[in-house]
Design an enzyme around this catalytic site. Structure first.
Site, PDB file in Angstrom:
ATOM      1  N   GLY A 109       0.816  -1.206   0.000  1.00 33.48           N
ATOM      2  CA  GLY A 109       0.000   0.000   0.000  1.00 33.48           C
ATOM      3  C   GLY A 109       0.848   1.253   0.000  1.00 33.48           C
ATOM      4  N   ASP A 150      -7.271   1.765   4.814  1.00 33.84           N
ATOM      5  CA  ASP A 150      -7.949   1.289   6.023  1.00 33.84           C
ATOM      6  C   ASP A 150      -9.458   1.191   5.863  1.00 33.84           C
ATOM      7  OD1 ASP A 150      -5.472   1.349   7.177  1.00 33.84           O
ATOM      8  OD2 ASP A 150      -5.828   3.120   8.403  1.00 33.84           O
ATOM      9  N   SER A 193      -4.154  -1.148   0.649  1.00 33.64           N
ATOM     10  CA  SER A 193      -3.110  -2.023   1.170  1.00 33.64           C
ATOM     11  C   SER A 193      -3.675  -3.410   1.424  1.00 33.64           C
ATOM     12  CB  SER A 193      -2.543  -1.471   2.477  1.00 33.64           C
ATOM     13  OG  SER A 193      -1.646  -2.398   3.074  1.00 33.64           O
ATOM     14  N   HIS A 229      -5.057  -5.422   7.192  1.00 38.30           N
ATOM     15  CA  HIS A 229      -6.105  -4.711   6.468  1.00 38.30           C
ATOM     16  C   HIS A 229      -7.304  -5.598   6.118  1.00 38.30           C
ATOM     17  CE1 HIS A 229      -4.022  -0.873   6.234  1.00 38.30           C
ATOM     18  NE2 HIS A 229      -2.914  -1.583   6.142  1.00 38.30           N
ATOM     19  N   ASN A 253      10.413  -0.779  -9.800  1.00 30.18           N
ATOM     20  CA  ASN A 253       9.817  -2.103  -9.964  1.00 30.18           C
ATOM     21  C   ASN A 253       9.026  -2.370  -8.696  1.00 30.18           C
ATOM     22  OD1 ASN A 253       9.036  -4.716 -10.300  1.00 30.18           O
ATOM     23  ND2 ASN A 253      11.083  -5.598 -10.310  1.00 30.18           N
TER      24      ASN A 253
END
Length: 436
Positions: free
Chosen positions: A84, A192, A213, A218, A286
């Site tokens: 995230g 969240d 995320s 999460h 990347n």
């Protein structure tokens, strides 16, 4: 599927039931975690199947997850990332792309955000040479207001980047209107809050970008992982390029010439026909995910409604059970919102006969996990003391959060016994006799 694979996956499911059997909850001994992944036999089997297929890089499962997740949230494009935090970095970096022409953000431009946030909502602003403008939040909802955001706009303000606090939506519709009126970009950090609703719409659908995320804490998990979502195809192409080394080519891994022009472009100062797969239009990274991660994400995604219902149920149980506890400010849902809660946040009031540290220490001694509300006032942390930023208005409540606020868990792995134990423990501490 081969017979051998079918038999193996059946054994994996059997193993899951043997390995995942839970012991009885023992108050004071069994940890009551503030967050965590909830994994079932489908998750374990999905991971093992991807491993059997030796899908160890980004591939078909990543593409499938991106399509299904975008469809679930009703957003046009989604790009998986390795976290995230990387999703936040990519969303903001995309706004600095030369491909946006005069609309792009340049060093010195300002981005409004909240001081009481998580560092990776704020760090990309610094990392791209931009200037954060910090605003305060309200206690109770722990979100900022549209009025604070509008008052913070200055001559160089170009964007707003804010997280929905612990799943509780900030006033995204009003802030999106302000952004439209002032020609500002809006990034919703939705890490969240997946599944939260504001004015009947899912959070993450109000801005130019949303980020998610998939860390185990999460709403859905891939172990590690994240996602950038956008309704704008031009923005999506920039995100993809930045995520994939900065290359200009959009062919998927293993594809060599889907565009039928791999050797037919002339870009930059390269010779005509230079291989498009090795032509770079951004200074990129990347930050890709893998099919192993996506395999887990696909099985988790089916459970999103169930997980959201559990989070709401657990939050309500704590809210009802702790109502009236002396010395504590109870949390409240933002107006016109139905949060899919990330945690249950409490603030110790000034008149309380105890300090946050005392209550937190008491809960931790009983194996009840607690967390602070992330950075509190982030401008007070050593990493940010010498950096350039602007503060719009007093950060009074952010300082209160730094000194007095914490949260406990509501994630789906908590049982009624655990929640009752949390309630009883907080009540016992807050109501016991004290002598000064």
């Amino acid at each position: 599927m081969t017979e051998a694979k079918t038999l193996l996956l059946e054994q994996v499911r059997k193993y899951h039931h043997e390995a995942a059997s839970r012991s009885a909850f023992v108050p004071g001994t069994t940890p009551v975690l503030p967050s965590g992944a909830v994994l079932d036999e489908d998750d374990r089997a999905g991971l093992v199947e991807a491993a059997l297929d030796m899908k160890i890089a980004a591939g078909a499962r990543c593409l499938r997850f991106e399509r299904e997740f975008a469809r679930t949230l009703g957003i046009r494009k989604a790009h998986l990332t390795n976290s995230g935090s990387s999703a936040n970095l990519l969303a903001l970096a995309a706004l600095t792309s030369r491909q946006l022409g005069d609309e792009r953000l340049v060093p010195g431009d300002e981005v409004i955000t909240v001081a009481a946030g998580f560092p990776t909502t704020i760090n990309p602003i610094f990392q791209n040479g931009l200037v954060p403008v910090f605003v305060d939040v309200d206690l109770g909802t722990y979100n900022t207001t549209a009025e604070r955001v509008e008052a913070a706009i200055g001559p160089r303000t170009r964007a707003v980047m804010i997280a929905h606090a612990l799943g509780n939506p900030f006033p995204a519709q009003d802030i999106a209107r302000i952004c439209a009126d002032h020609d500002l970009f809006l990034i919703e950090d939705n890490c969240d809050a997946v599944g939260s609703l504001h004015k009947g719409a899912l959070t993450g659908t109000f801005g130019d970008f949303a980020t998610v995320s998939f860390y185990p804490a999460h709403h859905l998990t891939m172990g590690e992982g994240g996602c950038v979502l956008t309704p704008n195809l031009a923005f999506a192409r920039i995100v993809e390029s930045l995520r994939d080394w900065g290359r200009d080519c959009w062919c998927e891994p293993g594809e060599d010439n889907r565009c039928q022009k791999r050797f037919g472009y002339q870009l930059g100062e390269l010779p005509h026909g230079y291989d498009h797969k090795y032509t770079f239009s951004h200074v990129g990274y990347n930050l890709k995910a893998t099919d192993l991660q996506a395999a887990l994400g696909l099985t988790q995604l089916r459970k999103l409604p169930e997980f959201g219902a559990a989070r709401r149920r657990n939050w309500r149980r704590l809210r009802e059970g702790l109502d009236g506890v002396p010395g504590l400010l109870m949390p409240s849902a933002a107006p016109d919102s139905d949060p899919s809660w990330f945690g249950f946040v409490l603030t110790v009031l000034p008149e309380a006969p105890y300090e946050r540290a005392e209550l937190v220490s008491f809960l931790e001694s009983r194996r009840i996990g607690t967390r602070l509300l992330f950075a509190g006032n982030i401008t007070r942390h050593p990493a940010y003391l010498d950096l350039r930023y602007r503060v719009a208005g007093p950060l009074t409540n952010s300082d209160i959060i730094t000194e007095r606020t914490f949260w406990v868990g509501v994630y789906p792995g908590l049982t009624d016994e655990m929640l009752n134990y949390v309630i009883a423990s907080i009540r016992e501490f807050a109501t016991r006799p004290r002598h000064r």
